[in-house]
Design a protein around this motif. Sequence first.
Motif, PDB file in Angstrom:
ATOM      1  N   CYS A 113      14.266 -40.239  28.023  1.00 29.13           N
ATOM      2  CA  CYS A 113      15.707 -40.354  27.770  1.00 29.13           C
ATOM      3  C   CYS A 113      16.523 -40.380  29.057  1.00 29.13           C
ATOM      4  N   LEU A 130      22.217 -33.834  27.438  1.00 23.64           N
ATOM      5  CA  LEU A 130      20.787 -33.906  27.157  1.00 23.64           C
ATOM      6  C   LEU A 130      20.506 -33.903  25.655  1.00 23.64           C
ATOM      7  N   LYS A 131      21.207 -33.075  24.903  1.00 21.30           N
ATOM      8  CA  LYS A 131      20.977 -33.012  23.459  1.00 21.30           C
ATOM      9  C   LYS A 131      21.167 -34.383  22.820  1.00 21.30           C
ATOM     10  N   ASP A 132      22.201 -35.105  23.239  1.00 21.86           N
ATOM     11  CA  ASP A 132      22.468 -36.425  22.657  1.00 21.86           C
ATOM     12  C   ASP A 132      21.485 -37.468  23.168  1.00 21.86           C
ATOM     13  N   ARG A 133      21.071 -37.351  24.427  1.00 22.97           N
ATOM     14  CA  ARG A 133      20.071 -38.307  24.931  1.00 22.97           C
ATOM     15  C   ARG A 133      18.754 -38.145  24.197  1.00 22.97           C
ATOM     16  N   LEU A 134      18.362 -36.918  23.902  1.00 18.34           N
ATOM     17  CA  LEU A 134      17.128 -36.697  23.154  1.00 18.34           C
ATOM     18  C   LEU A 134      17.263 -37.186  21.711  1.00 18.34           C
ATOM     19  N   ALA A 135      18.443 -36.993  21.127  1.00 16.96           N
ATOM     20  CA  ALA A 135      18.666 -37.507  19.771  1.00 16.96           C
ATOM     21  C   ALA A 135      18.617 -39.033  19.755  1.00 16.96           C
ATOM     22  N   ASN A 189      10.806 -27.599  22.569  1.00 18.76           N
ATOM     23  CA  ASN A 189      11.446 -27.612  21.257  1.00 18.76           C
ATOM     24  C   ASN A 189      11.707 -29.018  20.725  1.00 18.76           C
ATOM     25  N   VAL A 190      12.161 -29.914  21.579  1.00 18.40           N
ATOM     26  CA  VAL A 190      12.485 -31.258  21.132  1.00 18.40           C
ATOM     27  C   VAL A 190      11.412 -32.257  21.558  1.00 18.40           C
ATOM     28  N   THR A 191      11.128 -32.339  22.853  1.00 19.78           N
ATOM     29  CA  THR A 191      10.163 -33.337  23.340  1.00 19.78           C
ATOM     30  C   THR A 191       8.798 -33.153  22.697  1.00 19.78           C
TER      31      THR A 191
END
Length: 322
Positions: A113, A130-135, A189-191
């Motif tokens: 991202c 970062l939260k939005d790039r991961l989304a 948590n996300v990746t």
Amino acid sequence: MKAGLILPQGWFGEFEGWDPLRAYDRIIELAKLAEGLGIESLWTGEHVLTKWGGEQVLFECVTLTAALAVEAPRAELGFTVLNSTFRNPALTAKMASTLDVISRGRLTLGLGCGFRADEADAFGYDFLPLKDRLATLAEHLEIISKMVTADEPPVEFHGRYATVRQVVNNPRSVQRPRIPILIGGHGPNVTFRLAAKYCDEINLDVLPAATAQACALLRHRCEEIGRDPQTLAISISVPPSLAWRGLASGGQRMMRPDEIAFTDAASASDLPSRAEAFATWQEQGLARIVAGVPGLALSDDPLYAFIDDCRAAGLELAGQPV
């Protein structure tokens, strides 16, 4: 564990003062030499500005990989990684499918991202939190994973960050069932959850001391969704500017501790030798290392030293005795 090589592109200032044609010829020369020495895979990454600024020669990775597909006809090819936020996901899938044909089924599509605000700003992209790039990446993975899989129907997707309408992609993939998809990063948590849900491989950027814990958590993320953890390959990214104990810089600038993005960056000041690190990852059962090698632009010697470290650690070199 297999050995992959990140080719120099100019991101670390390797080609400062070079003529572009000379720099390109050197990359191709290295790719052919590495392939002949048994390197399993050749990798490029997406940066559009050099790491430390300036106007040094820097090559775009997708175009370069198309050339590598022809010039190095045996090695696997991959991205570590494309910045998915730089382009429409359907276009990314179309480009990857074309590259898979050009390479006759040797491509691994690595996606991330992005993490450089200066690159986004210079090229006119929004640099979201970062939260939005991961989304955004999650939606892109949903679209791309279907578009590069054989025999999937046209893709319809309406999300917050991406939309496609009955998009058709032919060719989709020479490989079956699809072009392997890799994600880069170390976010637990996300990746890690995106890796478990969408990917065939995750390329971690953690140091040896933190790898076992990261692998255990990845297994847990797979088990959360009922996936066999053995179906997710784990590899390690090794930047060319990490100061492994006893490793010569080859004239290349090395990274300061505050420039290292690893989760365990504090331990970067007390690294083992490169061969010892490779041996640790080999013992932990990782699929491959994807390593940059300092000084490659200037000399072949660092490549031979890298091969020696691979052999000392027991890595698999194609067609070579280990």
